[in-house]
Design an enzyme around this catalytic site. Sequence first.
Site, PDB file in Angstrom:
ATOM      1  N   GLY A 113      28.896  20.385 106.355  1.00  0.00           N
ATOM      2  CA  GLY A 113      28.739  21.821 106.053  1.00  0.00           C
ATOM      3  C   GLY A 113      29.516  22.753 106.953  1.00  0.00           C
ATOM      4  O   GLY A 113      29.279  23.963 106.955  1.00  0.00           O
ATOM      5  N   SER A 118      33.167  16.283 105.209  1.00  0.00           N
ATOM      6  CA  SER A 118      32.294  15.103 105.225  1.00  0.00           C
ATOM      7  C   SER A 118      31.859  14.713 103.813  1.00  0.00           C
ATOM      8  O   SER A 118      31.689  13.533 103.518  1.00  0.00           O
ATOM      9  CB  SER A 118      31.092  15.303 106.147  1.00  0.00           C
ATOM     10  OG  SER A 118      30.184  16.188 105.560  1.00  0.00           O
ATOM     11  N   ASP A 161      40.851  17.621  99.954  1.00  0.00           N
ATOM     12  CA  ASP A 161      40.048  16.902 100.957  1.00  0.00           C
ATOM     13  C   ASP A 161      39.989  15.409 100.614  1.00  0.00           C
ATOM     14  O   ASP A 161      40.153  14.554 101.485  1.00  0.00           O
ATOM     15  CB  ASP A 161      38.595  17.403 100.951  1.00  0.00           C
ATOM     16  CG  ASP A 161      38.429  18.717 101.681  1.00  0.00           C
ATOM     17  OD1 ASP A 161      39.438  19.427 101.843  1.00  0.00           O
ATOM     18  OD2 ASP A 161      37.291  19.033 102.066  1.00  0.00           O
TER      19      ASP A 161
END
Length: 329
Positions: A113, A118, A161
């Site tokens: 976050g 992640s 990402d």
Amino acid sequence: MRTSRRRTSAPAKVILFGEHFVVYGNPALLAAINKRTTADARVTESQRKITIESDLGISAEYLCASSRAIKRSMNNASMLDPIFDAISRVLVLRPAGNGVGVHLDLSSEVPYGIGLGSSAASCVATVAAVDSLFGAHDRQWICNKAVQAERTIHMNSSGADCYVSTFGGIMQYSRREGYTRIQPKTPLQLIVSSTGLRHSTGELVEKVRKLREAEKARFKGLALQASRICAAAVVAIQSGKTDEVGRLMTENQRLLKEIGVSHHLAETIIDLSLSAGALGAKITGAGGGGAVIALAASKRQSIEIVARLEKEDYESMEVQIDQKGLVYH
Ligand code: PMV
């Protein structure tokens, strides 16, 4: 053919240059970092049941082909829904996966976050671990499935990402040109610090969209500067001019501040890092809290910067660029 247990891991990421402006077609530079999320998948006897446990202390149980959890350890265990989505996407395509149960354990070396990717790393590692229980697709396939799973949380995610997490290294990305691998001449020694504040990427992207609507000409000027900084950074990284990379990071930060996505805690971390000798520092990712990256001239200096930040209670870690991307253990 079916294996009963597989373990994979995939790296987290930082955005070295160009966040937010990338949404409007500008280039960004992303880098995989040597902090990983590990996924352990095994086939279970409990037919068509998928259970997921994370080291965040949350767990959830799902039925294959359903869209909702049948049990969650607590409310925020809905964070695991994209992971379930990732598992389902693999199972549905595998005849041998039909009717089996799967248990998945996730553990991560980075906080979630705060813009370190992640959730992308979790999706990449999960797709690969579950896929390899039944055979193995190539990395691009794994990446595509992970992007689809990630889009259940960030509908407009570019997928960058997941790409960086799958393939590792430093990537220049733009909507028009796609991905180009950038080879650093000398290793980059980075420090990643957390403001301790989780952010909502969607809200910050929306804030910038409103600013762009309200001040078109000014935004255009800032976006042009961001593009130039990114192009100069590519040259500096490829030619080993680390001082110049650091200077450009701080310049990029000035633009991020101007578009209103910095935060006073991020500014404090940046000031502390620079006063401890960092060559440059900026927020990484959406901002509004989140994480900060700083560039050090040497390993020794990065240890000193981490010590300085930890003294002020900012969780910090030294990181290097990960060149491996997805790994099957
Ligand atoms: O979710 P984060 O913190 O990694 O930030 C995403 C980067 C943005 O440029 C702000 C948004 C985007 O979709 O590229």
